[in-house]
Design an enzyme around this catalytic site. Structure first.
Site, mmCIF file in Angstrom:
data_model
loop_
_atom_site.group_PDB
_atom_site.id
_atom_site.type_symbol
_atom_site.label_atom_id
_atom_site.label_comp_id
_atom_site.label_asym_id
_atom_site.label_seq_id
_atom_site.Cartn_x
_atom_site.Cartn_y
_atom_site.Cartn_z
ATOM 1 N N GLY A 125 0.948 -1.062 -0.185
ATOM 2 C CA GLY A 125 0.089 0.018 -0.033
ATOM 3 C C GLY A 125 0.850 1.381 0.137
ATOM 4 O O GLY A 125 0.179 2.447 -0.100
ATOM 5 N N ARG A 155 4.213 -13.448 -8.750
ATOM 6 C CA ARG A 155 3.860 -14.617 -7.842
ATOM 7 C C ARG A 155 2.593 -15.413 -8.303
ATOM 8 O O ARG A 155 2.023 -16.421 -7.734
ATOM 9 C CB ARG A 155 3.243 -14.122 -6.203
ATOM 10 C CG ARG A 155 4.329 -13.910 -5.476
ATOM 11 C CD ARG A 155 4.011 -13.219 -4.215
ATOM 12 N NE ARG A 155 4.844 -13.310 -3.159
ATOM 13 C CZ ARG A 155 5.305 -14.053 -2.318
ATOM 14 N NH1 ARG A 155 4.774 -15.386 -2.269
ATOM 15 N NH2 ARG A 155 6.546 -13.791 -1.449
ATOM 16 N N ARG A 169 10.067 -15.915 0.950
ATOM 17 C CA ARG A 169 10.191 -14.377 0.335
ATOM 18 C C ARG A 169 11.446 -14.251 0.065
ATOM 19 O O ARG A 169 11.742 -13.566 -1.369
ATOM 20 C CB ARG A 169 9.738 -13.367 1.681
ATOM 21 C CG ARG A 169 8.607 -13.287 2.178
ATOM 22 C CD ARG A 169 8.413 -12.064 3.210
ATOM 23 N NE ARG A 169 7.192 -12.303 4.179
ATOM 24 C CZ ARG A 169 6.066 -11.354 3.862
ATOM 25 N NH1 ARG A 169 6.299 -10.294 3.092
ATOM 26 N NH2 ARG A 169 5.187 -11.442 4.696
ATOM 27 N N SER A 196 9.928 -6.812 -0.718
ATOM 28 C CA SER A 196 11.383 -7.169 -0.206
ATOM 29 C C SER A 196 11.666 -6.773 1.137
ATOM 30 O O SER A 196 12.510 -5.544 1.014
ATOM 31 C CB SER A 196 12.325 -6.861 -1.458
ATOM 32 O OG SER A 196 12.077 -5.370 -2.036
#
Ligand SMILES: Nc1ncnc2c1ncn2[C@@H]1O[C@H](COP(=O)(O)OS(=O)(=O)O)[C@@H](OP(=O)(O)O)[C@H]1O
Ligand SMILES: Nc1ncnc2c1ncn2[C@@H]1O[C@H](COP(=O)(O)OP(=O)(O)O)[C@@H](O)[C@H]1O
Length: 293
Positions: A125, A155, A169, A196
């Site tokens: 966001g 993804r 991750r 990240s």
């Protein structure tokens, strides 16, 4: 400087060889490399290894100092053994690098730009995808070729097998870093937009590229602002405990310490507009010469 590495297996009793170092202790059987400087004679070295009776040569490869060749003849070590195994399986070793007949600079000349990676990191966001979109549009209008790798999108395909636990991750970021590197090599300005959250993972991606070609952009937006935007309703679900390990809520985010561009949320409509943020990145690229061949 080039050198030679002889890949060899070591039986259970390990004897020290004159000039090769090592210790006379008993160790388990293992594979590894015996490394020699370029100035030494490859055939002689191989003979020495065969005659030692302590090692069985498997193959010989040329290596550079960058491949951590040291001049002091290190013997097989446990570290070597670990590096050469993947999930307990022996790593393929008959792989040879093929040089392309067209070099990076030829492609830069063709595209009139220098390939690089714009790595946009920040909370969910914070506006990563929005800035990535504004940036690719603004560069397109200037006749520059970009391609965006968005975390969410990747993804759905390449990284569809990965979850949000820390090691996944890390793998997500590693794969995107490798793909981004290929785009940059082609000459494309590759925009990678993903949370990240770990500094070490981002630094790993940086280390894949030549100095200067990795441009880290930090979306410096307070969690409260990201949460108030909540376009996908994920923060609400995370606060309600319906999503576990959500970045910023119950999973960490490590802000960059020393990145190339910081896009700080000021609340001011002009300086915080996606278009203006994209222009800030473009100014950076222009100053560094990435928008010319
Ligand atoms: N647990 C958890 N934590 C963070 N984000 C989550 C999670 N679960 C789903 N999502 C959604 O996945 C998007 C982040 O994917 P990334 O590939 O960028 O994440 S990461 O770099 O591997 O951390 C992220 O998209 P953006 O909002 O665009 O950042 C979220 O929408
Ligand atoms: N600079 C900005 N100012 C105000 N709202 C923004 C800005 N950038 C993005 N937004 C809004 O914030 C929300 C999240 O943006 P998004 O780009 O999807 O973030 P991220 O990719 O980091 O999750 C969207 O609703 C978007 O319209």
């Amino acid at each position: 400087m080039e050198g030679l590495a002889i890949r060899a297996s070591r039986p259970s009793i390990f004897c020290s060889l004159p000039g090769l170092g090592g210790d006379p202790q008993r160790r388990p059987p293992a594979d590894g490399f015996l490394k020699f400087p370029a100035s030494s004679n490859a055939a002689e070295n191989t003979k020495l290894v065969v005659n030692s009776g302590s090692f069985h040569p498997i193959s010989a490869v040329n290596v550079s100092t960058q491949a951590s060749l040291t001049a002091d003849f290190p013997a097989l070590s446990e570290t070597n053994v670990k590096e050469e195994r993947i999930n307990g399986e022996k790593k393929a070793d008959n792989i040879v690098w093929h040089e392309s007949s067209i070099c990076r600079c030829d492609r830069q000349q063709l595209l009139q730009q220098k390939g690089c990676v714009i790595w946009i990191t920040g909370l969910s966001g914070s506006g990563k995808s929005t800035v990535a979109c504004a940036l690719s549009k603004a560069l397109f209008e200037r006749g520059k070729l970009t391609y965006t790798l968005d975390g969410d999108n990747v993804r759905h395909g390449l990284n569809r097998d990965l979850t949000f636990k820390a090691e996944d991750r890390t793998e997500n970021i590693r794969r995107i870093g490798e793909v981004a590197k290929l785009f940059a090599d082609v000459g494309v300005i590759c925009i990678a937009s993903l949370i990240s959250p770990y500094r070490r993972d981002r630094d790993e991606c940086r280390s894949l590229l030549p100095e200067g070609d990795f441009v880290e952009v930090f979306m410096d937006v307070p969690l409260s602002v990201c949460e108030s935007r909540d376009p996908k309703g994920l923060y609400k679900l995370a606060r309600a405990g319906k999503i576990k390990g959500f970045t910023g809520i119950d999973d960490p985010y490590e802000a960059p310490l020393n990145c190339e561009v910081v896009l700080k949320h000021t609340g001011d409509d002009f300086s915080s507009s996606p278009r203006q943020m994209a222009e800030n990145i473009i100014s950076y690229l222009q100053n560094k010469g990435y928008l010319e061949g």
